[in-house]
Write a protein that holds these residues in place. Structure first.
Motif, mmCIF file in Angstrom:
data_model
loop_
_atom_site.group_PDB
_atom_site.id
_atom_site.type_symbol
_atom_site.label_atom_id
_atom_site.label_comp_id
_atom_site.label_asym_id
_atom_site.label_seq_id
_atom_site.Cartn_x
_atom_site.Cartn_y
_atom_site.Cartn_z
ATOM 1 N N UNK A 71 0.826 -1.267 -0.102
ATOM 2 C CA UNK A 71 -0.009 -0.050 -0.004
ATOM 3 C C UNK A 71 0.962 1.246 0.061
ATOM 4 N N UNK A 72 1.863 1.415 0.906
ATOM 5 C CA UNK A 72 2.841 2.585 0.686
ATOM 6 C C UNK A 72 3.334 2.768 -0.506
ATOM 7 N N UNK A 73 3.810 1.682 -1.168
ATOM 8 C CA UNK A 73 4.233 1.962 -2.763
ATOM 9 C C UNK A 73 3.151 2.492 -3.509
ATOM 10 N N UNK A 74 1.985 1.890 -3.410
ATOM 11 C CA UNK A 74 1.164 2.464 -4.306
ATOM 12 C C UNK A 74 0.678 3.938 -3.964
ATOM 13 N N UNK A 75 0.825 4.317 -2.729
ATOM 14 C CA UNK A 75 0.559 5.422 -2.156
ATOM 15 C C UNK A 75 1.702 6.652 -2.717
ATOM 16 N N UNK A 76 2.774 6.024 -2.816
ATOM 17 C CA UNK A 76 3.927 7.031 -3.173
ATOM 18 C C UNK A 76 3.671 8.023 -4.201
ATOM 19 N N UNK A 77 2.747 7.821 -5.179
ATOM 20 C CA UNK A 77 2.491 8.885 -6.064
ATOM 21 C C UNK A 77 1.814 9.929 -5.664
ATOM 22 N N UNK A 78 1.299 9.856 -4.276
ATOM 23 C CA UNK A 78 0.796 11.013 -3.575
ATOM 24 C C UNK A 78 -0.779 11.256 -3.969
ATOM 25 N N UNK A 79 -1.359 10.219 -4.877
ATOM 26 C CA UNK A 79 -3.042 10.622 -4.749
ATOM 27 C C UNK A 79 -3.640 10.337 -3.641
ATOM 28 N N UNK A 80 -4.626 11.400 -3.514
ATOM 29 C CA UNK A 80 -5.584 11.351 -2.205
ATOM 30 C C UNK A 80 -6.742 11.377 -3.064
ATOM 31 N N UNK A 81 -7.667 9.845 -2.736
ATOM 32 C CA UNK A 81 -9.285 9.999 -3.052
ATOM 33 C C UNK A 81 -10.052 10.763 -2.260
ATOM 34 N N UNK A 82 -10.952 11.280 -2.516
ATOM 35 C CA UNK A 82 -11.989 11.954 -1.906
ATOM 36 C C UNK A 82 -13.516 12.025 -2.225
ATOM 37 N N UNK A 83 -14.075 12.628 -1.742
ATOM 38 C CA UNK A 83 -15.766 12.802 -1.954
ATOM 39 C C UNK A 83 -15.619 13.979 -2.742
ATOM 40 N N UNK A 84 -16.916 14.241 -3.396
ATOM 41 C CA UNK A 84 -17.266 15.394 -4.063
ATOM 42 C C UNK A 84 -17.055 16.602 -3.055
ATOM 43 N N UNK A 85 -17.692 16.377 -1.716
ATOM 44 C CA UNK A 85 -17.822 17.418 -0.832
ATOM 45 C C UNK A 85 -16.324 17.888 -0.326
ATOM 46 N N UNK A 86 -15.344 17.186 -0.660
ATOM 47 C CA UNK A 86 -14.006 17.439 -0.200
ATOM 48 C C UNK A 86 -13.330 18.414 -0.912
ATOM 49 N N UNK A 87 -13.915 18.598 -2.466
ATOM 50 C CA UNK A 87 -13.155 19.190 -3.330
ATOM 51 C C UNK A 87 -13.782 20.572 -3.802
ATOM 52 N N UNK A 88 -15.216 20.716 -3.660
ATOM 53 C CA UNK A 88 -15.619 21.910 -3.973
ATOM 54 C C UNK A 88 -16.851 22.307 -3.085
ATOM 55 N N UNK A 89 -17.212 23.475 -3.263
ATOM 56 C CA UNK A 89 -18.461 24.135 -2.467
ATOM 57 C C UNK A 89 -19.780 23.212 -3.310
ATOM 58 N N UNK A 90 -20.774 23.168 -2.450
ATOM 59 C CA UNK A 90 -22.216 22.873 -3.143
ATOM 60 C C UNK A 90 -22.675 23.587 -4.060
ATOM 61 N N UNK A 91 -23.212 23.114 -5.134
ATOM 62 C CA UNK A 91 -23.473 23.694 -6.233
ATOM 63 C C UNK A 91 -25.011 24.041 -6.211
ATOM 64 N N UNK A 92 -25.344 25.424 -6.523
ATOM 65 C CA UNK A 92 -26.891 25.646 -6.453
ATOM 66 C C UNK A 92 -27.339 25.062 -7.850
ATOM 67 N N UNK A 93 -28.801 24.448 -7.464
ATOM 68 C CA UNK A 93 -29.529 23.856 -8.737
ATOM 69 C C UNK A 93 -29.349 24.811 -10.037
ATOM 70 N N UNK A 94 -29.517 26.052 -9.802
ATOM 71 C CA UNK A 94 -29.435 26.653 -11.217
ATOM 72 C C UNK A 94 -28.207 26.703 -11.935
ATOM 73 N N UNK A 95 -27.183 26.306 -11.129
ATOM 74 C CA UNK A 95 -25.863 26.262 -11.902
ATOM 75 C C UNK A 95 -25.332 24.916 -12.237
ATOM 76 N N UNK A 96 -26.217 23.914 -11.786
ATOM 77 C CA UNK A 96 -25.912 22.458 -11.689
ATOM 78 C C UNK A 96 -25.254 21.993 -13.172
ATOM 79 N N UNK A 97 -24.272 21.369 -13.226
ATOM 80 C CA UNK A 97 -23.545 20.935 -14.567
ATOM 81 C C UNK A 97 -22.991 19.698 -14.181
ATOM 82 N N UNK A 98 -22.925 18.720 -14.967
ATOM 83 C CA UNK A 98 -22.456 17.266 -14.831
ATOM 84 C C UNK A 98 -21.097 17.301 -15.343
ATOM 85 N N UNK A 99 -20.088 17.616 -14.551
ATOM 86 C CA UNK A 99 -18.650 17.398 -15.268
ATOM 87 C C UNK A 99 -17.980 16.332 -14.582
ATOM 88 N N UNK A 100 -17.713 15.248 -15.034
ATOM 89 C CA UNK A 100 -16.775 14.182 -14.522
ATOM 90 C C UNK A 100 -15.601 14.400 -14.349
#
Length: 337
Positions: A71-100
């Motif tokens: 696992x430590x070898x696999x994590x050496x690349x530094x990637x941290x997995x997250x939830x959408x709530x960890x990365x951006x603020x909530x989007x108001x429905x009027x601005x909702x856009x589906x960007x993967x």
């Protein structure tokens, strides 16, 4: 002949540890598929080097040492997995856009059966479940890899500091220091501390809440659904980074961008120590229902607080051993059981 028996015995001995090792690697990596790869790698390495295993530690400790290094070898690349709530603020429905975003951005769901070994002690089982919940898993991913390993081994798996020090090739003082720092980081994240909100097993009130949820969702009854959601409930949909907060935006999304989900069917699943559902939506081309999402629900104080939809069905439905199509009548029969 004897050698074949020894080989078979070793296979059995290693295989016995697969589920708990998968749970450990999943907590370390935040990815269901990477965790299963890491465990396979661990067992292959153990198999190949078994003649050098001198039995100075237990087979279990030795396997955890190998798994930690993988696992430590696999994590050496530094990637941290997250939830959408960890990365951006909530989007108001009027601005909702589906960007993967790419797959390796996201914390991934995991069926309970693949990571939670059967244990007799209810307290131990409860700790194991709490430690794979989405909020706790997301908090773990913020820790540096060594601190992550220390925290999981000490707090979740209840290893002694001396055992962890030996496994990591370090000192007890260093392990204790890493544990303190990891606890401090987790304490800063209000959503990381298990709050015992979901009983194990589900209590009657929670069971009734889920039954009402299924009825409201399958009937696409937004009034009934609103009554079940906490006013600050959140809805996430990886691989899209969009997330919504509040009943008005969630039900508004479901009746606009999500309108094709009307008339869906839900089958229960257990994932991340939480109740969930396989969501199938009507398939106008082929009839019946096709996979749409694995939903994981967070519940607190009699309301649904989190509603997390993992949409990459080609990956998730096989992982959960779910069918890739539901006939209308088969589903009705199943639901009547």
């Amino acid at each position: 002949m004897g050698n074949g028996t020894a080989t078979a015995d070793l296979d059995v001995a290693l295989e016995k540890h697969r589920t708990e090792l998968t749970g450990y690697c999943y907590r370390m990596l935040g990815s269901s598929f990477e965790a299963e790869d890491a465990v396979q790698d661990t067992l292959v390495r153990a198999w190949r080097s078994y003649d050098r295993f001198e039995g100075r530690s237990s087979l279990r400790s030795w396997l955890y040492r190998i798994a930690t290094n993988v696992c430590l070898d696999m994590l050496a690349a530094g990637n941290k997995r997250a939830r959408p709530v960890d990365l951006t603020d909530a989007t108001p429905l009027a601005q909702a856009a589906l960007s993967p975003r790419p797959d390796n951005t996201w914390l991934e769901p995991m069926p309970d059966a693949r990571v939670l070994p059967t244990v007799g002690d209810p307290a131990e089982a409860a700790v194991a479940k709490e430690s794979v919940r989405l909020a706790f898993m997301a908090a773990l991913q913020q820790l540096p890899p060594k601190q992550r390993a220390v925290l999981i081994l000490r707090e979740v798996l209840a290893w002694k500091a001396s055992e962890v020090a030996e496994l990591l090739g370090t000192t007890v003082a260093s392990v204790n220091s890493a544990l303190q720092r990891a606890r401090a980081t987790l304490a800063e994240r209000a959503d990381a501390s298990p709050d015992g909100a979901v009983s194990d097993p589900l209590d009657e009130e929670q069971q009734r809440l889920l039954e009402r949820y299924v009825k409201a969702f399958e009937g696409y009854d937004m009034t009934a659904l609103t009554a079940l959601l906490h006013e600050d409930a959140i809805m996430t949909m990886p691989p899209f980074d969009l997330w919504l907060r509040g009943t008005a935006d969630i039900t508004g999304f479901m009746t606009t961008l999500g309108a094709s989900c009307a008339g869906s069917r839900l089958l229960p699943v257990r994932a991340n120590g939480l109740p969930g559902f396989a969501h199938y939506k009507p398939d106008p081309e082929n009839g019946g229902f096709s996979p749409w999402a694995v939903q994981i629900l967070e519940i607190s104080d009699g309301r649904i607080t989190g509603f997390h939809c993992f949409l990459d069905t080609k990956r998730w439905f096989p992982l959960f051993d779910l069918p890739l199509h539901l006939e209308a009548e088969t589903n009705e029969a199943e639901k009547g059981v």
